[in-house]
Design a protein around this motif. Structure first.
Motif, short mmCIF file in Angstrom:
data_model
loop_
_atom_site.label_atom_id
_atom_site.label_comp_id
_atom_site.label_asym_id
_atom_site.label_seq_id
_atom_site.Cartn_x
_atom_site.Cartn_y
_atom_site.Cartn_z
N ILE A 5 0.85 -1.19 0.00
CA ILE A 5 0.00 0.00 0.00
C ILE A 5 0.89 1.24 0.00
CG2 ILE A 5 -1.80 1.26 1.22
CD1 ILE A 5 -2.75 -1.35 2.41
N CYS A 25 -4.09 8.54 3.89
CA CYS A 25 -4.65 7.23 4.25
C CYS A 25 -5.41 7.27 5.57
CB CYS A 25 -3.57 6.16 4.29
SG CYS A 25 -2.33 6.37 5.59
N HIS A 38 -8.82 -0.54 3.72
CA HIS A 38 -7.92 -1.37 2.93
C HIS A 38 -7.60 -2.67 3.67
CE1 HIS A 38 -6.61 0.85 -0.62
NE2 HIS A 38 -6.44 1.94 0.08
N MET A 105 -1.05 -0.99 -4.48
CA MET A 105 -2.29 -0.26 -4.30
C MET A 105 -2.03 1.15 -3.78
SD MET A 105 -4.45 -3.29 -2.37
CE MET A 105 -6.05 -2.62 -2.79
N ALA A 107 -3.07 4.28 -1.61
CA ALA A 107 -3.79 4.32 -0.34
C ALA A 107 -4.97 5.28 -0.35
CB ALA A 107 -2.85 4.70 0.80
N LEU A 116 -11.73 -5.15 -5.39
CA LEU A 116 -10.62 -5.93 -4.87
C LEU A 116 -10.81 -7.41 -5.19
CD1 LEU A 116 -7.99 -5.98 -3.30
CD2 LEU A 116 -9.31 -6.10 -1.19
#
Length: 256
Positions: A5, A25, A38, A105, A107, A116
């Motif tokens: 991430i 994030c 996440h 990925m 964030a 996903l």
């Protein structure tokens, strides 16, 4: 499968007041940080190895994880987070090359868990996500396909480019072990040649155009998601995207 991430950036375009800046994030939507979303969704699809690439105020991220009662994942720090994301990816080269499929990925994305699921489906794959319903302009990273094959990945497209499908690339990529190793080599080449200030999508583009590793795409058109760069994106995420996200059961679990 391992997830990396990318959460190192300063997020200047978000226009946070001086002295009150924090990593994107840690933006909260309905009381839940993007990072926690996440991590919960990665767990739900069976990805339990996570590497966080941090830079700006990493102590805030670690403190939030501790506050939430979560074990702090492996962290890699990019002290020059003011440069491009290529350098951040270079700091996680070990995580890219230690074996197995890898998810890379951004964030700063609020997204539906079905996206996903589409990314991780199947045994091994190199995969990109494409949303054909996007707003034209200079900001979206465009993904162009020709007979199902990715042929371009860039914000600015060359005049006369021959493609039959265009959409926005969601900031998530999946690499097989071999492709991840090659990607790490390309990124290292960028850093060694003084191009560390570029976005990492440029290195992904190079990998695509090499044709040394076949990529497929998962069409996520119609699923709610938003990349958060500007203040207006926060408002849209709250008013438009959040109410559409699937699985209220997961939503309630995230709030607890």
């Amino acid at each position: 499968m391992r997830a990396i991430i990318l959460a190192a950036g300063l997020g200047l375009r978000l226009q946070q007041p001086p002295g009150e800046q924090f990593p994107k994030c840690l933006l909260r939507f309905d009381g839940i940080t993007l990072l926690e979303r996440h991590l919960q969704m990665l767990e739900a699809v069976g990805v339990d190895e996570v590497v966080l690439a941090l830079g700006f105020q990493p102590e805030q991220v670690e403190a939030e994880l501790t506050r939430a009662g979560r074990k702090v994942p492996e962290i890699k720090l990019n002290p020059r987070f003011d440069l491009g994301s290529v350098l951040t990816v270079h700091t996680v080269a070990d995580a890219l090359t230690r074996g197995g499929d890898v998810l890379l990925m951004d964030a700063d994305v609020l997204y539906d868990e079905r996206m996903l699921a589409a990314l991780v489906a199947g045994e091994h794959a190199n995969r990109l996500l494409i949303d054909r319903d996007f707003e034209a302009g200079d900001e979206p990273v465009k993904l162009c396909l020709k007979q199902g094959v990715p042929i371009e990945l860039r914000k600015q497209l060359a005049v006369g480019l021959d493609y039959d499908t265009i959409g926005e690339s969601v900031g998530f990529f999946r690499f097989t072990e071999a492709a991840a190793r090659r990607f790490a080599e390309i990124v290292a080449g960028y850093v060694d040649s003084g191009r560390a200030n570029l976005p990492h999508e440029e290195a992904v583009r190079d990998l695509l155009l090499e044709r040394s590793h076949a990529f497929d795409t998962a069409d996520v058109t119609g699923l709610p998601w938003i990349e958060i760069d500007f203040p207006n994106d926060v408002a849209r995420a709250t008013k438009e995207v959040l109410p559409q996200l699937q699985r209220p059961a997961l939503h309630e679990a995230l709030k607890r």
